[in-house]
Structures are given as structure tokens and as C-alpha cells.
Design a protein around this motif. Structure first.
Motif, PDB file in Angstrom:
ATOM      1  N   GLU A 485       0.828  -1.190   0.000  1.00  0.00           N
ATOM      2  CA  GLU A 485       0.000   0.000   0.000  1.00  0.00           C
ATOM      3  C   GLU A 485       0.876   1.259   0.000  1.00  0.00           C
ATOM      4  OE1 GLU A 485      -2.925   0.014   3.043  1.00  0.00           O
ATOM      5  OE2 GLU A 485      -3.626   2.038   2.593  1.00  0.00           O
ATOM      6  N   GLY A 486       0.531   2.194  -0.875  1.00  0.00           N
ATOM      7  CA  GLY A 486       1.199   3.487  -0.917  1.00  0.00           C
ATOM      8  C   GLY A 486       2.577   3.464  -1.536  1.00  0.00           C
ATOM      9  N   ALA A 487       2.989   2.339  -2.098  1.00  0.00           N
ATOM     10  CA  ALA A 487       4.357   2.236  -2.618  1.00  0.00           C
ATOM     11  C   ALA A 487       4.371   2.333  -4.140  1.00  0.00           C
ATOM     12  CB  ALA A 487       4.981   0.911  -2.188  1.00  0.00           C
ATOM     13  N   GLY A 488       5.537   2.655  -4.680  1.00  0.00           N
ATOM     14  CA  GLY A 488       5.735   2.586  -6.118  1.00  0.00           C
ATOM     15  C   GLY A 488       4.924   3.599  -6.891  1.00  0.00           C
ATOM     16  N   ALA A 489       4.669   3.254  -8.145  1.00  0.00           N
ATOM     17  CA  ALA A 489       3.919   4.137  -9.045  1.00  0.00           C
ATOM     18  C   ALA A 489       2.435   3.962  -8.776  1.00  0.00           C
ATOM     19  CB  ALA A 489       4.248   3.803 -10.495  1.00  0.00           C
ATOM     20  N   ASN A 490       1.918   4.753  -7.857  1.00  0.00           N
ATOM     21  CA  ASN A 490       0.526   4.594  -7.442  1.00  0.00           C
ATOM     22  C   ASN A 490      -0.440   4.913  -8.570  1.00  0.00           C
ATOM     23  OD1 ASN A 490       1.428   4.010  -4.891  1.00  0.00           O
ATOM     24  ND2 ASN A 490       1.252   6.125  -4.167  1.00  0.00           N
ATOM     25  N   VAL A 491      -1.425   4.055  -8.712  1.00  0.00           N
ATOM     26  CA  VAL A 491      -2.492   4.273  -9.674  1.00  0.00           C
ATOM     27  C   VAL A 491      -3.642   4.965  -8.942  1.00  0.00           C
ATOM     28  CG1 VAL A 491      -4.129   3.165 -11.235  1.00  0.00           C
ATOM     29  CG2 VAL A 491      -1.820   2.235 -10.955  1.00  0.00           C
ATOM     30  N   PRO A 492      -4.216   6.040  -9.524  1.00  0.00           N
ATOM     31  CA  PRO A 492      -5.350   6.689  -8.855  1.00  0.00           C
ATOM     32  C   PRO A 492      -6.468   5.681  -8.605  1.00  0.00           C
ATOM     33  CG  PRO A 492      -4.578   7.994 -10.703  1.00  0.00           C
ATOM     34  CD  PRO A 492      -3.870   6.686 -10.796  1.00  0.00           C
ATOM     35  N   GLN A 493      -6.854   5.526  -7.353  1.00  0.00           N
ATOM     36  CA  GLN A 493      -7.877   4.562  -6.989  1.00  0.00           C
ATOM     37  C   GLN A 493      -8.881   5.204  -6.039  1.00  0.00           C
ATOM     38  OE1 GLN A 493      -8.319   1.699  -8.243  1.00  0.00           O
ATOM     39  NE2 GLN A 493      -6.393   1.246  -9.279  1.00  0.00           N
ATOM     40  N   TYR A 494      -9.935   4.469  -5.756  1.00  0.00           N
ATOM     41  CA  TYR A 494     -10.953   4.888  -4.806  1.00  0.00           C
ATOM     42  C   TYR A 494     -10.702   4.172  -3.486  1.00  0.00           C
ATOM     43  CZ  TYR A 494     -12.912   6.608  -9.104  1.00  0.00           C
ATOM     44  OH  TYR A 494     -13.072   7.266 -10.292  1.00  0.00           O
ATOM     45  N   ALA A 543     -22.027   4.664  -5.952  1.00  0.00           N
ATOM     46  CA  ALA A 543     -20.684   5.194  -6.169  1.00  0.00           C
ATOM     47  C   ALA A 543     -19.860   5.101  -4.892  1.00  0.00           C
ATOM     48  CB  ALA A 543     -20.763   6.645  -6.632  1.00  0.00           C
ATOM     49  N   ARG A 544     -18.604   4.720  -5.036  1.00  0.00           N
ATOM     50  CA  ARG A 544     -17.731   4.542  -3.877  1.00  0.00           C
ATOM     51  C   ARG A 544     -16.964   5.826  -3.546  1.00  0.00           C
ATOM     52  NH1 ARG A 544     -15.677  -0.218  -2.425  1.00  0.00           N
ATOM     53  NH2 ARG A 544     -13.595   0.675  -2.513  1.00  0.00           N
ATOM     54  N   VAL A 545     -17.548   6.947  -3.831  1.00  0.00           N
ATOM     55  CA  VAL A 545     -16.921   8.228  -3.533  1.00  0.00           C
ATOM     56  C   VAL A 545     -17.925   9.099  -2.796  1.00  0.00           C
ATOM     57  CG1 VAL A 545     -15.299   8.168  -5.439  1.00  0.00           C
ATOM     58  CG2 VAL A 545     -17.566   9.078  -5.819  1.00  0.00           C
ATOM     59  N   ASP A 546     -17.426  10.023  -2.004  1.00  0.00           N
ATOM     60  CA  ASP A 546     -18.288  10.921  -1.248  1.00  0.00           C
ATOM     61  C   ASP A 546     -18.884  11.985  -2.163  1.00  0.00           C
ATOM     62  OD1 ASP A 546     -17.722   9.591   1.123  1.00  0.00           O
ATOM     63  OD2 ASP A 546     -15.931  10.817   1.500  1.00  0.00           O
ATOM     64  N   GLY A 547     -20.005  12.529  -1.736  1.00  0.00           N
ATOM     65  CA  GLY A 547     -20.602  13.664  -2.440  1.00  0.00           C
ATOM     66  C   GLY A 547     -21.506  13.291  -3.585  1.00  0.00           C
ATOM     67  N   ILE A 548     -21.797  12.014  -3.779  1.00  0.00           N
ATOM     68  CA  ILE A 548     -22.707  11.587  -4.841  1.00  0.00           C
ATOM     69  C   ILE A 548     -24.072  11.304  -4.206  1.00  0.00           C
ATOM     70  CG2 ILE A 548     -23.172   9.949  -6.685  1.00  0.00           C
ATOM     71  CD1 ILE A 548     -20.720  11.652  -7.166  1.00  0.00           C
ATOM     72  N   ASP A 594     -13.924   9.686 -14.355  1.00  0.00           N
ATOM     73  CA  ASP A 594     -13.360  10.840 -13.662  1.00  0.00           C
ATOM     74  C   ASP A 594     -14.063  11.090 -12.332  1.00  0.00           C
ATOM     75  OD1 ASP A 594     -11.530  11.318 -15.672  1.00  0.00           O
ATOM     76  OD2 ASP A 594     -12.877  12.670 -16.770  1.00  0.00           O
ATOM     77  N   VAL A 595     -15.253  10.509 -12.172  1.00  0.00           N
ATOM     78  CA  VAL A 595     -16.028  10.690 -10.943  1.00  0.00           C
ATOM     79  C   VAL A 595     -16.029   9.417 -10.118  1.00  0.00           C
ATOM     80  CG1 VAL A 595     -18.299  11.256  -9.995  1.00  0.00           C
ATOM     81  CG2 VAL A 595     -17.477  12.404 -12.075  1.00  0.00           C
ATOM     82  N   SER A 596     -16.368   8.305 -10.752  1.00  0.00           N
ATOM     83  CA  SER A 596     -16.452   7.026 -10.064  1.00  0.00           C
ATOM     84  C   SER A 596     -16.287   5.920 -11.086  1.00  0.00           C
ATOM     85  CB  SER A 596     -17.804   6.886  -9.347  1.00  0.00           C
ATOM     86  OG  SER A 596     -17.989   5.577  -8.861  1.00  0.00           O
ATOM     87  N   ASN A 597     -15.794   4.769 -10.628  1.00  0.00           N
ATOM     88  CA  ASN A 597     -15.676   3.625 -11.531  1.00  0.00           C
ATOM     89  C   ASN A 597     -16.936   2.769 -11.536  1.00  0.00           C
ATOM     90  OD1 ASN A 597     -15.328   2.687  -8.933  1.00  0.00           O
ATOM     91  ND2 ASN A 597     -13.683   1.263  -9.445  1.00  0.00           N
ATOM     92  N   LEU A 598     -18.018   3.299 -11.002  1.00  0.00           N
ATOM     93  CA  LEU A 598     -19.303   2.617 -11.000  1.00  0.00           C
ATOM     94  C   LEU A 598     -20.371   3.531 -11.588  1.00  0.00           C
ATOM     95  CD1 LEU A 598     -19.151   1.042  -7.432  1.00  0.00           C
ATOM     96  CD2 LEU A 598     -18.775  -0.134  -9.599  1.00  0.00           C
TER      97      LEU A 598
END
Length: 767
Positions: A485-494, A543-548, A594-598
């Protein structure tokens, strides 16, 4: 197109006014569109009906058969038991996700609503009294999801004091495919003077006609390959079931009817093909695909009188289970391309922690849907000048689904499921509760003019909870085959699935209204005007992000002028309606990474539908019956659909899955030849082209298609023999055209397709 439209409308609106010498009469049609049995010609609702005899004549076995001959209904389907139904142009597309919007058409099996997301209860259509389509919003009497119409499947009930029985056996051969057969039977048994039992059973085997072809795909990042296995005619379907109804007259005022229906359907393979890339009726699947479902409905209806009032209680419980598996290798190819861009060598690893695993994957599904519904209604005598129907309604439905994206070649230690091969899991429970008070009041202003006012007060409470996530859902990277976790070339995730648990709720209450004015000009001519409203409940975004936020109800407002007419001494029946439907704040699904992967649902805008629908039945002679039915719908956006500043669909865009023109034409000629009654029949249906999506950047045009069914046979005494050719011209209907999108293994030509030409014979007896 303009010329064809003018020809259709002219043919519907011009009535013959000349007399014809013969004097056959059309049979009376009984419907229950207003929750009571009534003559079709006395019902101020636009209704199309396929009666039990017509269903048998048309060799109808299930949804895919009868839906072709209901031209006020459009649909899209991907396989048996998976479909969306639309009426009067109310369709925004993309409503098939299990966490998304409810359908806009209410579907009923007898007294119980069985409407749910993307899943038509595909009841085998044997010993069915009739199938009714009630066009236009039916929200006051039928509630949520009947915002554009209602489809009702009504079974035959036990008959007191009469023994009757019958069976039918048929065999068939599908062009380019395998053989099939059907076994069906029923019996009505009087058990006592006040008791009767009706039993129905069926077993149907439909042969496959899609070939899975051998093909190899190479994944961009790892260079690994996957090869599909060649298999002929792999999309066979087996359906078995039974129905039992018991009717007991407790006395001359009260009747109780308990019942149970059970059905199991097993379908293999896929029901789509890729004619451009792979050839006619060919596809490519890298893993086995199947849908096995079983369901039962237990019901209880109590009918009686309280004074001069009729009282009905209708309760039912529906339980549906499904296990499934379907290929998802195309998505793995897409992920490899995306992750390679971010610097990954491969997506998954084998047990040694250093060797890339083949990312080929499939989805393993385990779902349960259950629904409990109760309705209690009371109505006055229809002979009164002032009459009413009023009731209360409650239902609760729960849909639990556990879907696992499985990569067989990956290291089980990296799986979401300990010891398994699951890279992503969606395990959610959706709970929908509805309760309502409804009623309609009718008053005869004069002997010929009647006014009706209806209303429904409703409350809904929808919940969605559970979790979803996959191995890379936390920011991090693989180092020597291990996720850090948190290492290397991090991919933007939720956020991680184990720290972000979905638990949402959406509730509201409101009222909808209906008004109708009917004028009986004569015994054979009735006209009416109607204003009616419909609604579809809001819900929770997963959606697995806040504010939706969740999404709200959407509403339809229907303005309609209709007519019911009989001509030529009841030899000709011509019914129809002209309407405009306004769809406000309609629910629309989008997938924006750009908002959610769902998928996210929001209230997008407004659309307007202008249309016409009609039925013409003509007893031309004692031997020849003609039927012509059709609809015209012009459904367009009133506003631009905008997401993040981008116009997805401009104002004026045609709504998806809405053929502008649909019609059916049926001719049946029957006559006596000695002791035999012989017949010939032709049934033709036309469906105009339509769009597969609302988003203009991804949608495809689904071509128009025509289906011709032919039949001939004879009856002698209690025995019948029928010969049939379904889809006689071997037409390829585009029922659902798939946008390639992320799936690089397909192109935009992949479509769900109808059954090819099928030739068969049926033998039956009645006792």
C-alpha cells in the motif's frame, strides 16, 4: 420513411363505410384494465390483448414470442429472462444495471407486480387466459413503475362443476441449429360442488443456434494469450414448471383462491452474434456461460361482498434464485491496456509472485430476489350512477446479489476472497418498500357522459448496502509480486472496499392524479379524453466516492384522446388513441471514470413523446378474421444532456429503444371440410429501426426488422394437428446492439439476435 409513416397512419384512420353482405360477429373481449372484468369496448383505457386462443394460434411459448405481437410495447433483450420493456417512448437506455433505476413499465402476474430491474419473469405461456398491455401511465391503480404502461399476464382459473383436460406435444427444428420439443398439459378437476382444482405443467427444450468459434486474443501488457473453445449450437434453453390453483366458494358471497407457480429455466451460451467480425450466428466466449434460475410464486386471492360492496384481497410471495457465469475476458484486455499505460507489466501474478498471470476472467453470480405484496380494495356496484374503487397497497422486495470477477490463473493469496481467485466482488443488498392509498371515483353526468377522478398517495423507502472492491482498490503497487500500500507508481484509486462500506437510503412521499371524461355517442361509438400521471421511485447511487447523492423520482404526464368503435354490425372493431407524454426529470445512467468507476444515476432532463396507437379487428367472413395493430412514437429530448460540461445528447435527440413505427398484421382462414376444421394463418410483425443508447458518441443504430410466422392445421373431434414455420424468412432482428466500449474483443456489430427460422409440428387433444 415519411411515405411509410403516412401510409401507416392513413391505413389506421380510414374506416370502410360500405356494407358487406355476410354477417359474422367479432367475439367480445374481456379485460381487467380497471381492476374489474369489463368489455374492452366499455373501457376508457388504451388496451391491446392477446387472448388464450390467440396465444395458442401464434404458437407462443414465452416472452420473446408474445412481445413481437404487442406493437404498443418495445423492448431490448440479451438472453431468456433478461430484458427491458418500454411503452410510449419512455426510455433513456442504460436501465439494466442491477443497482440502477427500476423499469418504466409495470409487469404483473395475475394480481402481483413482478417488475424488477432487467429481469422479465419469463413465464412459459401455457393455459393463459390473456396478456394485456395497458398503454400510458397507470400509476393511480397500478403504482410505481407503471409510469408508461402496464403489462399483465393473467392465468386461467379453476372452473366450478366442469372436468376438462388437455395436452400438447410438439417438435421443432431451428435453422442453423438443433432440434427442440415441448410437452404441455392441464386438467381442471371439480373436487366438490363448491371446489375446483386446476393443474398445469410444462417442459420445453429449445435447441441452440449460436456457434462459439475458436479465436485467440493477446493481452497488450503481458503478451499472454487466451483461446476460445469451438462449440456448435451452445445456446440451448430448458424450461420446466407447474401451476396449481384451488378455488373454493365458501358460500354464495365469498371465494378463496390459493395458488402456487414454479418454474426452472436453464440457458447456456449467449444469444448474441458478431456477423461482421465472426460471421452469421457466430460468437467468441473464453469461458462457459450459463444462467440457471428457478422461482416460485405463492398467491392468495379472497373475493367477497360486504353489503353491496365488492371486496378483494390479493397477496403473493415471489422468490427467485439465479446462479450464473459469463465471460469477461474482453474487460481484462481493456484493463491490461489501461494498466500498461500506468507502467504495470501485468495485472495479476501467479503463485510464484513474479510470473504474470493470464488475466482472462469470468463473472460468477449468485442472486436472490424476493417480493411480498398485499393489496386490499373495495368497490361499489358498476350499476350505480356514482361508483368508486379504493384500496391500500404494500410491497417489499429485496435483491441480494453476490458477483465475483474470477481470474483462474492468478495467485489466490492476492484475491479479495481468501484462498480464492476473485479480483473484484460486488456483494450488495437492495431493499425497496412501497406503500400507497389509491382510488378512483366515477360519476355519470348524463346517461352518456361519465367523469372520473383518480389519485394515489404513495411512500417509498429504498436502501442499498453492501460492498464492492478489487485487489488494486487501495493506492499502491506490486513489488516483487506483492501488493504494498502506498508504494511505487501509485495508480489513482478509490477507497479500499474494506474501509468504504456502501449503506445508503432514499425515501419520499407524494401524490399522482388522473382525470377522464368519457362520452358514449352510441352503443358502438365511445370517445374519451384522459390526463394521467405516472412515477418511478428514486434510489441510492452505489458510487464509492463521497458527495454523490441519490436520485429522485421521475414523472410522466399523459394527455390522451381515445376512441372505441364497432362497425358493420360488430364485424369491425376499430380502437385507438392519440397522445402526448411529457417525461420530467428522467433518471439517466452514466459511467464517468473521472467521478467514479461505477455507474451513477441522476435526474437528467425532460423528454416529450407524441404518438398514436390503434387496433383493427375485422370478421371479413365467417371463415376469415383479419387483425391489424400498430403504434407510432416520436420521442425526443427537450433539453441537452450534459455531464461535466460535455453535451452527451443535444436537445432533439431521439430516445433509445423507441422504434418510430411498429405494427402487426394477422390473417386466419378456417373452414369445415367434411368432418375436419382446417385453417391457414399468417402473422407478420414490423419493428422500425431504433438507437441503442442516448449518448450520441457511443450509440448504434439498430436496424428495422420483419418477422413472418406461418401456420396451418386441422381439428377433428377433440384432436388437433398444427404445422408451423416461425420466422419463415429467417430474419436477423437486432434486439440489442452492444457498444464495444472497454471490450476490445468485440466490435460495435455484436447484437442480441432472435431465433432463426424454426419449423415444427404440434399434436394436441382436449377432453
Amino acid at each position: 420513411m415519411q411515405q411509410r409513416r403516412r401510409q401507416l397512419l392513413a391505413g389506421a384512420l380510414l374506416l370502410p363505410t360500405y356494407a358487406i353482405n355476410a354477417a359474422p360477429v367479432l367475439e367480445e373481449v374481456i379485460v381487467s384494465a380497471q381492476k374489474r372484468d369489463a368489455n374492452l369496448q366499455d373501457t376508457a383505457v388504451s388496451v391491446q390483448v392477446l387472448g388464450g386462443e390467440a396465444l395458442s394460434d401464434l404458437n407462443v411459448k414465452g416472452f420473446d414470442d408474445y412481445i413481437q405481437f404487442l406493437p404498443t410495447v418495445s423492448f431490448d433483450t440479451t438472453r431468456p429472462g433478461v430484458a427491458q420493456v418500454y411503452m410510449r417512448g419512455i426510455s433513456s437506455g442504460g436501465d439494466g444495471n442491477h443497482s440502477a433505476s427500476m423499469p418504466s413499465v409495470g409487469v404483473y402476474l395475475d394480481e402481483q407486480p413482478i417488475t424488477t430491474i432487467n429481469e422479465v419473469l419469463d413465464l412459459h405461456a401455457y393455459d393463459i387466459a390473456r396478456i394485456e398491455t395497458l398503454a400510458g401511465p397507470q400509476g393511480t391503480l397500478f403504482g410505481a413503475s407503471s409510469q408508461s404502461g402496464t403489462l399483465r399476464i393473467i392465468t386461467n382459473k379453476p372452473v366450478m362443476g366442469e372436468f376438462e383436460a388437455g395436452y400438447d406435444v410438439s417438435g421443432n427444428k431451428v435453422e442453423h441449429g438443433d432440434e427442440g420439443y415441448t410437452l404441455e398439459g392441464f386438467v381442471n378437476i371439480p373436487l366438490a360442488d363448491n371446489t375446483a382444482l386446476r393443474l398445469v405443467g410444462w417442459h420445453d427444450k429449445a435447441g441452440g443456434y449460436i456457434d462459439n468459434v475458436e479465436r485467440t486474443v493477446t493481452f497488450a501488457a503481458s503478451g499472454l494469450t487466451a483461446t476460445s473453445k469451438a462449440e456448435e449450437n451452445f445456446n440451448d434453453v430448458t424450461t420446466s414448471g407447474m401451476r396449481a390453483l384451488l378455488k373454493v366458494d365458501l358460500n354464495d358471497r365469498w371465494t378463496v383462491t390459493p395458488g402456487i407457480t414454479y418454474q426452472e429455466m436453464k440457458s447456456n451460451g449467449v444469444f448474441s452474434h458478431d456477423p461482421d467480425e465472426l460471421g452469421d450466428l457466430n460468437t467468441q466466449e473464453y469461458f462457459d456461460t450459463f444462467y440457471d434460475e428457478e422461482w416460485y410464486q405463492a398467491s392468495l386471492t379472497v373475493e367477497g361482498k360486504v353489503g353491496n360492496l365488492d371486496l378483494v384481497y390479493a397477496g403473493a410471495y415471489l422468490d427467485r434464485d439465479r446462479i450464473s457465469e459469463y465471460d469477461y475476458t474482453g474487460y481484462a484486455e481493456y484493463l491490461e491496456d489501461v494498466y500498461a499505460y500506468y507502467g504495470y507489466d501485468c495485472l495479476y501474478y501467479q503463485a510464484d509472485g513474479t510470473t504474470c498471470a493470464n488475466p482472462s476472467q469470468y463473472v460468477d453470480g449468485d442472486e436472490n430476489f424476493n417480493r411480498t405484496s398485499h393489496e386490499l380494495r373495495i368497490q361499489s356496484s358498476q350499476d350505480e350512477r356514482l361508483r368508486f374503487i379504493a384500496g391500500i397497497f404494500y410491497q417489499e422486495q429485496e435483491h441480494e446479489f453476490d458477483l465475483q470477477w474470477v481470474v483462474p490463473d492468478m495467485n489466490s493469496a492476492d484475491s479479495v476472497i481468501p484462498g480464492g481467485k476473485t479480483t473484484w466482488q460486488t456483494h450488495q443488498v437492495r431493499n425497496d418498500q412501497d406503500q400507497a392509498i389509491f382510488g378512483e371515483v366515477s360519476f355519470d353526468i348524463t346517461e352518456d357522459i361519465t367523469a372520473l377522478v383518480g389519485a394515489r398517495y404513495y411512500e417509498y423507502d429504498n436502501k442499498l448496502y453492501g460492498f464492492n472492491g478489487f485487489i488494486g482498490h487501495c493506492t499502491g503497487d506490486y513489488i516483487n509480486g506483492q501488493f504494498v500500500e502506498g508504494a511505487g507508481a501509485n495508480v489513482p484509486q478509490y477507497p479500499c472496499f474494506d474501509t468504504k462500506i456502501l449503506d445508503g437510503k432514499q425515501s419520499n412521499e407524494d401524490s399522482i392524479w388522473k382525470g377522464n371524461l368519457t362520452y358514449n355517442i352510441s352503443d358502438d361509438l365511445m370517445i374519451y379524453i384522459t390526463y394521467s400521471e405516472g412515477y418511478r421511485a428514486g434510489g441510492v447511487n452505489r458510487a464509492r466516492v463521497d458527495g454523490i447523492p441519490g436520485y429522485e423520482e421521475d414523472f410522466t404526464k399523459n394527455y390522451e384522446f381515445g376512441w372505441k368503435t364497432s362497425w358493420l354490425e360488430k364485424r369491425l372493431r376499430f380502437n385507438g388513441a392519440i397522445y402526448q407524454v411529457q417525461w420530467d426529470d428522467f433518471q439517466y445512467s452514466i459511467l464517468d471514470f473521472d467521478v467514479s468507476n461505477l455507474t451513477i444515476i441522476y435526474n437528467a432532463g425532460q423528454a416529450t413523446v407524441n404518438g398514436l396507437e390503434f387496433d383493427i379487428d375485422f370478421a371479413a367472413t365467417d371463415e376469415l378474421i383479419l387483425k391489424f395493430s400498430g403504434s407510432y412514437n416520436d420521442a425526443e429530448l427537450d433539453d441537452d444532456i450534459i455531464n461535466d460540461g460535455e453535451v452527451l445528447a443535444p436537445s432533439g435527440t431521439q430516445m433509445p429503444f423507441v422504434p418510430e413505427i411498429q405494427y402487426t398484421a394477422i390473417a386466419r382462414y378456417a373452414t369445415d371440410v367434411g368432418e375436419f376444421n382446417v385453417y391457414g394463418q399468417a402473422a407478420f410483425s414490423y419493428t422500425d429501426d431504433s438507437w441503442s443508447e442516448l449518448d450520441v458518441s457511443v450509440r448504434s443504430k439498430q436496424s428495422s426488422y420483419e418477422v413472418l410466422n406461418l401456420a396451418a392445421g386441422f381439428t377433428i373431434n377433440n384432436t388437433s394437428v398444427d404445422f408451423f414455420i416461425d420466422n419463415a424468412t429467417d430474419e436477423r432482428a437486432e434486439l440489442n446492439k452492444v457498444y464495444a466500449g472497454y471490450d476490445a474483443s468485440i466490435d460495435e456489430g455484436v447484437t442480441s439476435v432472435n431465433r432463426p427460422r424454426t419449423i415444427g409440428v404440434r399434436f394436441g387433444q382436449r377432453f
